[in-house]
Design an enzyme around this catalytic site. Structure first.
Site, PDB file in Angstrom:
ATOM      1  N   CYS A  73     -87.541 -38.217 -57.994  1.00 35.41           N
ATOM      2  CA  CYS A  73     -87.047 -39.047 -58.225  1.00 35.41           C
ATOM      3  C   CYS A  73     -87.341 -40.087 -57.223  1.00 35.41           C
ATOM      4  CB  CYS A  73     -85.703 -39.061 -59.219  1.00 35.41           C
ATOM      5  SG  CYS A  73     -85.225 -38.243 -59.985  1.00 35.41           S
ATOM      6  N   ASP A 105     -78.707 -37.133 -61.484  1.00 37.76           N
ATOM      7  CA  ASP A 105     -78.349 -36.133 -62.080  1.00 37.76           C
ATOM      8  C   ASP A 105     -78.857 -34.631 -62.044  1.00 37.76           C
ATOM      9  OD1 ASP A 105     -77.126 -39.055 -62.147  1.00 37.76           O
ATOM     10  OD2 ASP A 105     -77.509 -39.097 -64.112  1.00 37.76           O
ATOM     11  N   CYS A 146     -83.625 -42.928 -59.463  1.00 34.46           N
ATOM     12  CA  CYS A 146     -83.251 -41.472 -60.460  1.00 34.46           C
ATOM     13  C   CYS A 146     -82.051 -43.205 -61.284  1.00 34.46           C
ATOM     14  CB  CYS A 146     -81.967 -41.034 -59.774  1.00 34.46           C
ATOM     15  SG  CYS A 146     -81.563 -39.564 -60.198  1.00 34.46           S
ATOM     16  N   ASP A 147     -81.918 -42.171 -62.468  1.00 31.33           N
ATOM     17  CA  ASP A 147     -81.074 -43.020 -63.445  1.00 31.33           C
ATOM     18  C   ASP A 147     -79.515 -44.030 -63.339  1.00 31.33           C
ATOM     19  OD1 ASP A 147     -82.355 -41.069 -64.426  1.00 31.33           O
ATOM     20  OD2 ASP A 147     -80.122 -40.488 -66.056  1.00 31.33           O
ATOM     21  N   LYS A 148     -78.758 -43.972 -62.218  1.00 33.74           N
ATOM     22  CA  LYS A 148     -77.674 -44.806 -62.107  1.00 33.74           C
ATOM     23  C   LYS A 148     -79.024 -45.647 -61.111  1.00 33.74           C
ATOM     24  CE  LYS A 148     -75.855 -42.489 -64.330  1.00 33.74           C
ATOM     25  NZ  LYS A 148     -76.618 -41.254 -64.646  1.00 33.74           N
ATOM     26  N   CYS A 218     -87.423 -37.554 -63.710  1.00 36.93           N
ATOM     27  CA  CYS A 218     -87.748 -37.494 -65.352  1.00 36.93           C
ATOM     28  C   CYS A 218     -88.822 -38.033 -65.961  1.00 36.93           C
ATOM     29  CB  CYS A 218     -86.569 -36.875 -66.103  1.00 36.93           C
ATOM     30  SG  CYS A 218     -85.522 -36.252 -64.761  1.00 36.93           S
ATOM     31  N   GLU A 468     -72.180 -36.740 -67.321  1.00 31.60           N
ATOM     32  CA  GLU A 468     -73.437 -36.312 -68.251  1.00 31.60           C
ATOM     33  C   GLU A 468     -72.630 -34.550 -68.752  1.00 31.60           C
ATOM     34  OE1 GLU A 468     -76.704 -37.684 -67.106  1.00 31.60           O
ATOM     35  OE2 GLU A 468     -76.417 -39.268 -67.741  1.00 31.60           O
ATOM     36  N   SER A 494     -76.773 -37.376 -70.863  1.00 27.17           N
ATOM     37  CA  SER A 494     -78.069 -37.424 -69.940  1.00 27.17           C
ATOM     38  C   SER A 494     -78.746 -38.476 -71.430  1.00 27.17           C
ATOM     39  CB  SER A 494     -78.460 -35.741 -69.893  1.00 27.17           C
ATOM     40  OG  SER A 494     -80.307 -36.489 -69.703  1.00 27.17           O
TER      41      SER A 494
END
Length: 591
Positions: A73, A105, A146-148, A218, A468, A494
């Site tokens: 990521c 994650d 990445c996500d956060k 992702c 998650e 997730s």
């Protein structure tokens, strides 16, 4: 055929004009480190890094990245930062690159490392804030993968309120396995298939080796791609900037344009809080629902709103979700990857269709200096593609994400229903006090069709960190239980989770919420059509159990997770750790 040289010359002339633009340092934060005889020592440090007098006299622009070698990521962000710096330089600014952390994650998933994930959102926002404050930078370009890290970077922009442009690092390309496109979620589900005896060791090893073929986040409409769409819909990112995969070098020109754009915002004094309004937040929620995006957006949008001093809770997000049609056939609930979405035209296609049907506020300001409606005025819906649907032909009349309330969730909960056929469920509770216990029960085949798995003490305070649960939910699908069971938790899911999986149940168990009072066998009723989540117990019985309930002590009694647990609020309001702009007495941008 025109060779494009005319456009190139016009672009060069614009860049030259921007580079000659003069900014009044007396009104910028960097005056505190660069202007006047008393700042000679400060300038000395800048000269030591190779800056010249002209560069020191220009606005100093932070170029913040979440680059690291933890996961794909983030791996391309350093390269993209160089493009952003070129854009800043060409438009008369002096870029200063710095980096912050990420917790990825996919690697943190399924063990106690996931407790660090949501906490990292706050650390990212705090560390960017502190770097900007400490060095008195005038504007910000933030790159995240990445996500956060996406909401964390956006939170810092709104908190600081200096002219800012958000840049997404881009999605990963899909992998190929047995003739079909696959993502990392297929690997998580492969664990369940392997446990069920439906996938051999060799097949699982092959799948894990091909699912992630390059850099990028992702590859479905999971949290990273959802929040990238949010950035465009909310106006903090340039139109189309979220689309191109990370591996495509064409991204670099868009990133360069973001560096130019931040200087234009500085010249016009357009700031993040001019962009992130209640209407813009509602626009973002609409796009999440229309694309079947991650339930995590219902946690991050209230947190971003908090930085602007706007009260925007899970209830507000759920209200928007309820009236939004589902338009994009994207994984995990649908067929297509984020790369397919890009090739079909990207999130601007969805935004345009929603605008044309009166489902978005078109007058919201964006980082282009134009409104959302103006940015998309010339866009036409692409007919020869299968990813996006028109509003009149929507996959479903209400969004891919639904809010729930009831006796089991007085403060609310959330579920992604994109791609689901059955929207009601009732069954006996199987109660677990942590994810590991639930996962073991799943892979050891102790869960039966019709069960409602309850995973509690995984909320923001109780975890701490609100983990998650993709390892558990994916294993259920791999075992073939999918929509044959339901799962509820005060933790999170997730963006890759699918099935009847309900998260953010509040109040959480750690503070005495009803989820903490459940026992094995209690009947739980879920109705995503009506937005209800109930346990079939009388108020008297719940009160009796509440009197006997005692708080649990978690294992994190020092360090970052302990500190987080002391300050974090509830999921309904974004699991934030400070009062936000409503309590501030000054804004950094005006120091």
């Amino acid at each position: 055929m025109p060779d494009g040289s005319g456009a190139a010359k016009r672009t060069t002339k614009k860049s030259a004009k921007r580079a000659q633009r003069k900014f009044n340092k007396k009104k910028l934060p960097s005056r505190h480190t660069t202007v006047g005889p008393e700042r000679a020592p400060h300038r000395s440090f800048l000269y030591a890094m190779g800056l010249n007098e002209k560069e020191i006299s220009q606005p100093l622009v932070g170029v913040a990245t979440c680059w690291n070698e933890a996961a794909p990521c983030n791996i391309s962000l350093s390269r993209q930062a160089q493009a952003a710096k070129k854009g800043v330089k060409s438009a008369g600014g002096t870029p200063r690159e710095f980096s912050t952390i990420t917790v990825t994650d996919g690697i943190a998933m399924g063990h106690e490392g996931m407790k660090s994930s949501l906490v990292s959102r706050e650390i990212i926002a705090d560390s960017v804030e502190l770097t900007m404050r400490g060095h008195c930078y005038d504007a910000l370009v933030g790159l995240a993968g990445c996500d956060k890290s996406l909401p964390g970077m956006m939170m810092s922009m709104v908190r600081l309120n200096v002219p800012s442009v958000f840049v997404y690092g881009g999605t990963i390309l899909p992998g190929k396995f047995q003739g079909r496109d696959v993502t990392i979620v297929d690997v998580f589900e492969g664990v369940g298939q392997h446990a069920a005896g439906n996938m051999s060791d060799q097949e699982l090893e092959e799948l894990e080796s091909v699912a992630c073929p390059c850099e990028g986040s992702c590859g479905g409409q999971f949290t990273a791609n959802t929040m990238a769409c949010v950035a465009e819909a909310m106006g903090l990112a340039l139109p189309t900037s979220s689309g191109a995969p990370a591996a495509y070098k064409s991204r670099d020109e868009m990133v360069r344009a973001s560096g130019v754009a931040v200087m234009d915002l500085l010249a016009k004094n357009i700031r993040p809080r001019d962009i992130v309004t209640r209407e813009a937040l509602e626009n973002a929620a609409v796009v999440v629902a229309a694309t079947g995006g991650s339930t995590n957006a219902a946690l991050h949008l209230p947190a971003i709103a908090n930085e602007a001093g706007i009260k925007f809770t899970l209830d507000d997000v759920a209200r928007v979700f309820k009236k939004t049609p589902y338009l994009a056939d994207l994984m995990p609930g649908g067929k297509y990857t984020a790369t397919d979405m890009y090739r079909a035209g990207g999130v601007p296609v969805v935004i345009k269709e929603l605008l044309d049907n009166g489902l978005l506020s078109g007058d919201c300001m964006t980082v282009t200096g134009k409104t959302l409606k103006q940015n998309h005025a010339k866009l036409k819906f692409p007919e020869k593609q299968k990813v996006f649907y028109r509003v009149k032909d929507a996959l479903s009349p209400t969004g891919g994400v639904v809010g729930l309330k009831g006796s089991l969730a007085p403060e609310g909960a959330i579920v992604k229903v994109a791609g689901m056929e059955t929207l009601t469920f009732e069954g006996p509770a199987k109660v677990f006090d942590c994810e590991e216990a639930a996962f073991d029960a799943v892979v050891n085949k102790k869960i039966r069709e019709g069960d409602v798995i309850v995973i509690r003490y995984e909320g923001p305070r109780g975890g701490p960190g609100m983990r998650e649960m993709l390892s558990t939910t994916a294993a259920l699908y791999g075992l073939g239980l999918g929509e044959k069971v339901a799962l509820i938790t005060d933790g999170r899911f997730s963006g890759g989770t699918r099935g009847f999986c309900i998260g953010h149940v509040g109040p959480e168990a750690a503070v005495g919420g009803p989820i903490g009072l459940l026992k094995n066998g209690d009947t739980i009723s879920i109705d995503a059509k009506r937005g209800k989540l109930d346990v079939k117990l009388s108020k008297a019985e719940l009160n009796r159990r509440r009197k006997k309930w005692k708080p649990r002590k978690h294992d994190y009694q020092s360090g970052a997770l302990w500190r987080y647990a002391q300050t974090v609020g509830n999921a309904r309001e974004g699991a934030v750790v400070h009062p936000g702009a409503s309590a501030e007495t000054h804004v950094y941008a005006d120091i």
